[in-house]
Design a protein around this motif. Structure first.
Motif, PDB file in Angstrom:
ATOM      1  N   ALA A 146      -5.265  14.130   7.538  1.00  0.00           N
ATOM      2  CA  ALA A 146      -4.115  14.259   7.171  1.00  0.00           C
ATOM      3  C   ALA A 146      -3.090  12.957   6.761  1.00  0.00           C
ATOM      4  O   ALA A 146      -2.355  12.151   5.921  1.00  0.00           O
ATOM      5  N   PHE A 147      -3.162  12.077   8.389  1.00  0.00           N
ATOM      6  CA  PHE A 147      -2.078  11.329   8.133  1.00  0.00           C
ATOM      7  C   PHE A 147      -2.941  10.074   7.791  1.00  0.00           C
ATOM      8  O   PHE A 147      -1.484   9.062   6.735  1.00  0.00           O
ATOM      9  N   SER A 148      -4.047  10.096   7.918  1.00  0.00           N
ATOM     10  CA  SER A 148      -4.328   8.781   6.796  1.00  0.00           C
ATOM     11  C   SER A 148      -4.180   9.349   5.261  1.00  0.00           C
ATOM     12  O   SER A 148      -3.890   8.376   4.540  1.00  0.00           O
ATOM     13  N   GLN A 149      -4.676  10.555   4.467  1.00  0.00           N
ATOM     14  CA  GLN A 149      -4.257  10.161   2.908  1.00  0.00           C
ATOM     15  C   GLN A 149      -2.769  10.406   3.191  1.00  0.00           C
ATOM     16  O   GLN A 149      -2.342   9.807   1.973  1.00  0.00           O
ATOM     17  N   HIS A 150      -2.020  10.170   4.244  1.00  0.00           N
ATOM     18  CA  HIS A 150      -0.328  10.394   3.644  1.00  0.00           C
ATOM     19  C   HIS A 150       0.383   8.770   3.956  1.00  0.00           C
ATOM     20  O   HIS A 150       1.125   8.695   2.078  1.00  0.00           O
ATOM     21  N   LYS A 198       0.788  -1.402   0.229  1.00  0.00           N
ATOM     22  CA  LYS A 198      -0.240  -0.338   0.211  1.00  0.00           C
ATOM     23  C   LYS A 198       1.211   0.797  -0.431  1.00  0.00           C
ATOM     24  O   LYS A 198       0.100   1.809  -0.473  1.00  0.00           O
ATOM     25  N   VAL A 199       1.915   1.383   0.289  1.00  0.00           N
ATOM     26  CA  VAL A 199       2.714   2.062   0.919  1.00  0.00           C
ATOM     27  C   VAL A 199       4.174   2.219  -0.315  1.00  0.00           C
ATOM     28  O   VAL A 199       4.815   3.088  -1.178  1.00  0.00           O
ATOM     29  N   HIS A 200       4.215   1.006  -1.229  1.00  0.00           N
ATOM     30  CA  HIS A 200       5.603   0.748  -1.677  1.00  0.00           C
ATOM     31  C   HIS A 200       4.886  -0.071  -3.111  1.00  0.00           C
ATOM     32  O   HIS A 200       5.202  -0.994  -2.799  1.00  0.00           O
ATOM     33  N   PRO A 201       4.580   1.177  -4.272  1.00  0.00           N
ATOM     34  CA  PRO A 201       3.774   0.140  -5.464  1.00  0.00           C
ATOM     35  C   PRO A 201       4.797  -0.878  -6.158  1.00  0.00           C
ATOM     36  O   PRO A 201       3.776  -1.564  -6.676  1.00  0.00           O
TER      37      PRO A 201
END
Lengths: 188, 152
Positions: free
Chosen positions: B78-82, A64-67
């Protein structure tokens, strides 16, 4: 203390002496900058400990953070089918800032893979399943960040960015009797 | 912490800038309540990022996770979107820490939630809980074992 589940087995990619006294397992993500930092540190440990170390890398892609993390992990599994798991592992970490889908193919070419075969293998379900299985084993083992390290089956909670990890394992080697016993039990 | 076997106290908190969510609305699913100290602090980020990858595993057990801290709904947004989170963060913001206090996981000294986990069954009964040292991300192994035991 959190334990490695399952223990090292035939699904793992093992680097170094299979009968080594020290077993180091890293759960890592190819796009994670901290895993990028850990890469040369682990290389140095491999060099320092030589035949006393068995190293295993298991995939823990935070998609989810590292595509590109999952695709990179699949690429290493596909490379493993041509006996070049570690070559792919290394080239990805050495070029981490350039990691993307196109470059994964370039990496495959650079390490001398049969490209047609590689492109076929990365599409196969087996490789994704292997990566997901690694991820799930990480969840069960209590992985709470990447990289997470396990030494002789126990989660290592200490620092690793300097020489702490190496020093810790060197300490285990000095206390070798128990460690040796563990390794023997595990290699039966 | 509240004892296993007790009914999880009802609450209503903002889950986004304009929407509130009641615990009782989530009945019928297992619920994981993840209290954590603060948005943006490094360990919390890791912990919530880990849970964010686990939708599939929670689905398997008919479970949903919600994060709860004393940060405001705008801070959560903001935390969630980030971090590209796919689960709600609830704002225990006004009165500050009221829900955390209800669940006995409020730290009066820091004015933040403790790092604590509760697993509730489909009827809102507490089935498992864990209080983690504040600086340590508890990971997900405890949650997964608790969910598995509930399904067996």
């Amino acid at each position: 203390m959190k334990q490695l589940i399952p223990v090292i087995n035939s699904n793992d990619h093992i680097y170094g002496n299979e009968k080594a006294l020290i077993e180091l397992v890293e759960y890592g993500d190819y796009q994670c900058p901290y895993c990028g930092l850990a890469y040369p540190i682990v290389k140095n440990i491999q060099q320092e400990l030589g035949a006393d170390l068995k190293f295993v890398f298991r995939n823990f892609p935070l998609s989810k953070v590292h595509p590109f993390a999952f695709a990179a992990a699949v690429a290493t599994e596909a490379a493993a089918l041509q006996n070049k798991f570690w070559e792919m592992h290394d080239i990805i970490f050495e070029n981490q800032e350039r990691l993307n889908i196109e470059n994964i193919i370039v990496f495959a070419e650079n390490i001398g893979l049969d490209l047609q075969q590689f492109k076929y293998n990365i599409q196969q379900k087996e490789q994704s399943v292997k990566v997901e299985r690694d991820f799930e084993s990480g969840l069960r083992s209590g992985v709470n960040r990447t990289p997470s390290f396990y030494i002789n089956g126990n989660k290592y909670e200490g620092e690793w960015r300097e020489s702490e990890l190496l020093q810790y394992m060197q300490g285990l080697l000095i206390a070798a009797p128990e460690t040796a016993q563990y390794a023997m039990l595990n290699n039966q | 912490m509240l004892a296993t076997g007790t009914k999880a106290p009802e609450f209503e908190l903002y889950s986004s800038p304009y929407q509130k969510i009641k615990l009782s609305e989530l009945k019928g699913k297992k619920i994981i309540l993840a209290f954590y100290p603060a948005d943006w602090s490094p360990v919390c980020g890791d912990q919530m990022s880990l849970y964010n990858e686990m939708e599939k595993y929670f689905d398997r057990h008919n479970a949903r996770i919600v994060g709860i801290s004393v940060d405001s709904r705008w801070c959560h947004l903001a935390f969630s979107q980030h971090n590209n989170f796919h689960f709600p963060l609830l704002a225990d913001f006004e009165p500050k820490g009221e829900v955390a206090s209800l669940y006995k996981v409020y730290n009066n000294e820091t004015g933040e939630c403790q790092r604590a986990l509760y697993v509730l069954d489909e009827n809102g009964i507490i089935r498992w809980s864990y209080l983690s040292p504040v600086g340590i991300n508890p990971g997900a192994d405890g949650i997964l074992s608790a969910l598995e035991q509930l399904d067996n």
